[in-house]
Write an enzyme that holds these catalytic residues in place. Structure first.
Site, PDB file in Angstrom:
ATOM      1  N   TYR A  67      25.121  76.947  35.994  1.00  0.00           N
ATOM      2  CA  TYR A  67      24.671  76.735  37.372  1.00  0.00           C
ATOM      3  C   TYR A  67      24.298  78.049  38.052  1.00  0.00           C
ATOM      4  CZ  TYR A  67      26.411  72.063  36.649  1.00  0.00           C
ATOM      5  OH  TYR A  67      26.609  70.800  36.155  1.00  0.00           O
ATOM      6  N   SER A  68      24.097  79.069  37.259  1.00  0.00           N
ATOM      7  CA  SER A  68      23.957  80.431  37.779  1.00  0.00           C
ATOM      8  C   SER A  68      22.773  80.609  38.732  1.00  0.00           C
ATOM      9  CB  SER A  68      23.806  81.382  36.588  1.00  0.00           C
ATOM     10  OG  SER A  68      23.314  82.621  37.017  1.00  0.00           O
TER      11      SER A  68
END
Ligand code: PLP
Length: 301
Positions: A67-68
């Site tokens: 989910y960076s």
């Protein structure tokens, strides 16, 4: 090369609590400067993209979780600036699953993804591992996980402008420490820079000290990192935090994410209610962006 779509603007957050305590609180909307390379990630990439081009690279390679914000922003920035990009993603188990929205966005921007098991991923800053990656992908410009390096810090200095010298306290969320390092470097000695750690543990203070070593001419003493509002660690949440974010958004129409800016804002409210700021102070909060993570993680507030 990387376009600034909108100058960040500052808005006051009006709240009875702040009035009662004699404080004025403002937020700088760095989240609004670019539609997809939001907030501090734009600042951190700016000079790195220049450097990559100067060195004649046509490919960026970096690391991140599923989910960076950094992966998302790097993919979009590479696309906009005409680089190829490669993302090494933590978690081999993701390989066989449909991509989440963060990663499918990254591939739509042309990022090539490779999934690494956690043990391999842990070698992300070791030169032997980087060599293996070069053998596999050819030459690339390396951006570390989270995007923090000296050029990123230089870019983050530009978060504070001359006009911001009127604020007594400047606050931001802290992950790898690159953003706060730039803000500290750009601050005045009579301002205090207060970071809110998004991670559990006490290591960030020495990490920021290390990141600031390049500025040895100046000795920065005007900063601190609060470690009381990590909510169990990186990307951990609970109902109290999520309810706070929903309530804040409804009252002030400023969206926050649950990994960084939501925890900073929760911390600010809590510290203010505990009288930890002197009456009359003007506080500037930096909205570092990260809203894609909030939208794409599927968390319901
Ligand atoms: C990445 C990120 C941070 C942390 O920045 P560091 O420079 O790693 O400390 C803070 N806020 C948001 C929204 C981010 O995406």
């Amino acid at each position: 090369m990387l376009q600034l779509y909108k100058e960040p603007f500052i808005q006051e957050i009006e709240d009875q609590l702040f009035k009662d305590k004699g404080l004025r609180v403002y937020i700088k909307r760095e989240d609004q400067i670019h539609p997809t390379v939001s907030g501090n990630k734009w600042r951190k990439l700016k000079y790195n993209l220049h450097e990559a081009k100067t060195q004649g690279h046509d490919t960026l390679l970096t690391f991140g979780g599923a989910y960076s914000n950094h992966i998302y922003a790097t993919a979009a920035a590479a696309h906009e600036a005409g680089f190829k990009s490669i993302g090494i993603i933590r978690g081999e188990e993701l390989e066989d699953k449909p991509l989440n929205k963060t990663l499918s966005f990254a591939t739509e921007q042309g990022m090539q993804l490779a999934f690494a098991d956690r043990e391999t991923y842990r070698q992300k800053s070791e030169s032997n591992f980087i060599k293996t990656l070069e053998e596999e992908y050819g030459k690339f410009y390396l951006l570390p996980e989270g995007g923090t390096n000296n050029l990123a810090i230089k870019g983050c200095e530009e978060i504070l402008s001359d006009n911001d010298k009127q604020y007594d306290i400047v606050c931001c969320a802290v992950g790898t420490g690159g953003t706060i390092s730039g803000i500290i470097a750009a601050s005045l000695p009579d301002q205090h820079v207060l970071g809110f750690s998004a991670l559990k543990g006490d290591f960030l203070k020495s990490e920021v000290q290390r990141l600031l070593e390049n500025y040895s001419a100046k000795k920065f003493k005007n900063w601190s990192i609060n470690t009381d509002y990590h909510f169990g660690g990186y990307a951990k949440t609970n109902h109290e935090l999520l309810d706070f974010i929903t309530d804040f958004e409804q009252r002030h129409h400023v969206p926050l994410d649950q990994v960084y800016t939501g925890k900073m804002m929760f911390g600010i409210y809590d510290l203010i209610s505990k009288n930890r700021f002197r009456s009359g102070a003007k506080i500037l909060l930096i909205h570092t962006g990260g809203l894609q993570g909030a939208l794409n993680s599927g968390i319901k507030y």
